[in-house]
Motif scaffolding. Sequence first.
Motif, mmCIF file in Angstrom:
data_model
loop_
_atom_site.group_PDB
_atom_site.id
_atom_site.type_symbol
_atom_site.label_atom_id
_atom_site.label_comp_id
_atom_site.label_asym_id
_atom_site.label_seq_id
_atom_site.Cartn_x
_atom_site.Cartn_y
_atom_site.Cartn_z
ATOM 1 N N ILE A 158 -32.823 -122.885 -28.482
ATOM 2 C CA ILE A 158 -32.469 -123.682 -29.664
ATOM 3 C C ILE A 158 -31.686 -124.908 -29.187
ATOM 4 C CG2 ILE A 158 -32.484 -121.814 -31.354
ATOM 5 C CD1 ILE A 158 -29.423 -121.608 -30.996
ATOM 6 N N GLU A 159 -31.811 -126.017 -29.877
ATOM 7 C CA GLU A 159 -31.163 -127.254 -29.449
ATOM 8 C C GLU A 159 -29.645 -127.182 -29.556
ATOM 9 O OE1 GLU A 159 -31.683 -130.630 -32.049
ATOM 10 O OE2 GLU A 159 -29.957 -131.553 -31.070
ATOM 11 N N GLN A 160 -29.193 -126.504 -30.587
ATOM 12 C CA GLN A 160 -27.753 -126.303 -30.849
ATOM 13 C C GLN A 160 -27.057 -127.604 -31.265
ATOM 14 O OE1 GLN A 160 -27.127 -124.302 -26.853
ATOM 15 N NE2 GLN A 160 -26.165 -122.755 -28.148
ATOM 16 N N GLY A 161 -27.826 -128.552 -31.715
ATOM 17 C CA GLY A 161 -27.262 -129.825 -32.177
ATOM 18 C C GLY A 161 -28.197 -130.452 -33.211
ATOM 19 N N GLY A 172 -38.417 -130.076 -29.259
ATOM 20 C CA GLY A 172 -37.799 -131.094 -28.401
ATOM 21 C C GLY A 172 -38.263 -130.886 -26.963
ATOM 22 N N ILE A 173 -38.610 -131.976 -26.288
ATOM 23 C CA ILE A 173 -38.927 -131.899 -24.851
ATOM 24 C C ILE A 173 -37.657 -132.366 -24.144
ATOM 25 C CG2 ILE A 173 -40.482 -132.639 -23.006
ATOM 26 C CD1 ILE A 173 -41.945 -131.202 -25.325
ATOM 27 N N VAL A 174 -37.061 -131.495 -23.349
ATOM 28 C CA VAL A 174 -35.709 -131.780 -22.854
ATOM 29 C C VAL A 174 -35.764 -132.533 -21.517
ATOM 30 C CG1 VAL A 174 -33.426 -130.788 -22.410
ATOM 31 C CG2 VAL A 174 -35.006 -129.631 -23.966
ATOM 32 N N GLU A 175 -35.057 -133.657 -21.476
ATOM 33 C CA GLU A 175 -35.117 -134.527 -20.278
ATOM 34 C C GLU A 175 -34.075 -134.146 -19.232
ATOM 35 O OE1 GLU A 175 -34.678 -138.074 -22.784
ATOM 36 O OE2 GLU A 175 -36.673 -138.710 -22.048
ATOM 37 N N GLY A 176 -33.060 -133.425 -19.646
ATOM 38 C CA GLY A 176 -32.023 -133.016 -18.689
ATOM 39 C C GLY A 176 -30.820 -132.437 -19.410
ATOM 40 N N SER A 186 -29.959 -132.486 -23.205
ATOM 41 C CA SER A 186 -29.273 -131.320 -23.757
ATOM 42 C C SER A 186 -27.756 -131.536 -23.735
ATOM 43 C CB SER A 186 -29.600 -130.062 -22.951
ATOM 44 O OG SER A 186 -28.835 -128.975 -23.453
ATOM 45 N N GLY A 187 -27.144 -131.302 -24.893
ATOM 46 C CA GLY A 187 -25.678 -131.365 -24.968
ATOM 47 C C GLY A 187 -25.055 -130.096 -24.419
ATOM 48 N N ALA A 188 -25.793 -128.999 -24.500
ATOM 49 C CA ALA A 188 -25.282 -127.702 -24.029
ATOM 50 C C ALA A 188 -25.747 -127.440 -22.605
ATOM 51 C CB ALA A 188 -25.795 -126.585 -24.937
ATOM 52 N N GLY A 189 -25.017 -126.579 -21.915
ATOM 53 C CA GLY A 189 -25.444 -126.120 -20.592
ATOM 54 C C GLY A 189 -26.459 -125.010 -20.744
#
Length: 423
Positions: A201-204, A215-219, A365-368
């Motif tokens: 989950i994106e969590q944001g 979402g395709i996560v870039e980093g 990603s804002g989360a780790g």
Amino acid sequence: MTDLRGDLVRIDRERLWDTLMELKEIGAYDDEATGLRGVRRLALTDADAEARRRCVAWMVEAGLEVRVDRIGNVYATRPGRDRSLPCVLMGSHIDTVATGGAFDGTLGVLGGIEVMRALNDAGIETLRDVEVAFFTEEEGVRFGTDMLGSAVTAGRIPLDHAHKLTDAEGKTVEEELVRIGFDGPEPELRPVPYAYIECHIEQGPILADAGVDIGIVEGVQSISWQRLTIHGEAAHAGTTPIVSRHDAGLVAASVVVELRRMCDSGDFGQLRATVGSFDIGEGQTNVIPQRAVITIDLRNPDDTLMSAAERHLAAYVAELATQHGVEVAWERMAKTAMVPFDRGIQEVLSTTADDLGLPYVRAMSGAGHDAQEIAATCPTAMVFVAGEHGGISHTPREYSDPAACGNGTDVLANAVLRLANQP
Ligand code: HGY
Ligand code: MN
Ligand code: MN
């Protein structure tokens, strides 16, 4: 079942949702603040152990070969035709924060198990082995450093150091792994995968604001965790003149205010700072606090600005210490740089989302995540799933609907399938 449009496989969304709803009952608690059922499943507790056993049972039911390594990471393998080839790995975590929800981490693990079931149902044989994993202590809430299991398997944290970490009661990781029966025999440095994909989950708010499920996560942005202990002097609240106080509580509170000013100033880019733990000692109304202990969580997509923020904070605290006549001690809990994800794997994810007719956005990603650790060993990326209520997470209000969870897991399934058939 296989999609009519050719090589697309679809997971069973109801079956996935049922497992998510079943797992969330393990470690469930009534959250007073929200009036909701939350999940409290800290790493290596009895609740985590029960959830681990439940996931292993699902893995065995899906015909997977299960193994446990020496930091308690669990891997389950679906054999491919050529077992000499490096596997395609999926995974995430099932431990939660103390006020957690039902989807953080679990979606990537239960989604990975569901991918295996869908491949079984479709009678699909892949060229490469496909594996699904859950990693130990991703949250870091109990033993003080996040992504512990995946950092050990990626070689960033030595096993011996990890085993010796202790919780607030002095129990070590190693003792707790033995106690719950997950002190596995497998070497923690595992065979390098061909690729790793994590569904999470994106969590944001990014996906929700864009009105998309995917979402395709870039980093992942950089993370800094520190513990600051402040030693002042206890004294009478009424008789002690202001000028002669050594008030540990005042210094701690000043740090909280300065951190927010640093974020608002823009001097440190998109810095985010959180003091999540604030211990003021005895907490006596009429006594000036002698001791305060706070944790400082900094996040920044820019490593240079992260370092600048840490330097500024250290200088600010040193000045406060002189001004108020207190002693300060810093302890490093965690530090990871910004991690960019593999463009090739991102491409597989975005073309898969296109083929499934699922709109998406790209996001940092804002989360780790465990993926940021595994990225040090093999080509890695993540697929995000949108959350409700602005994507709020680390609270029982965390919620992603069945359609979004199903869409994200369909992307995971088909991206993994494509990679597992690459020679
Ligand atoms: O702290 C994090 O970003 C993650 O939830 N462990
Ligand atoms: Mn997570
Ligand atoms: Mn989390």
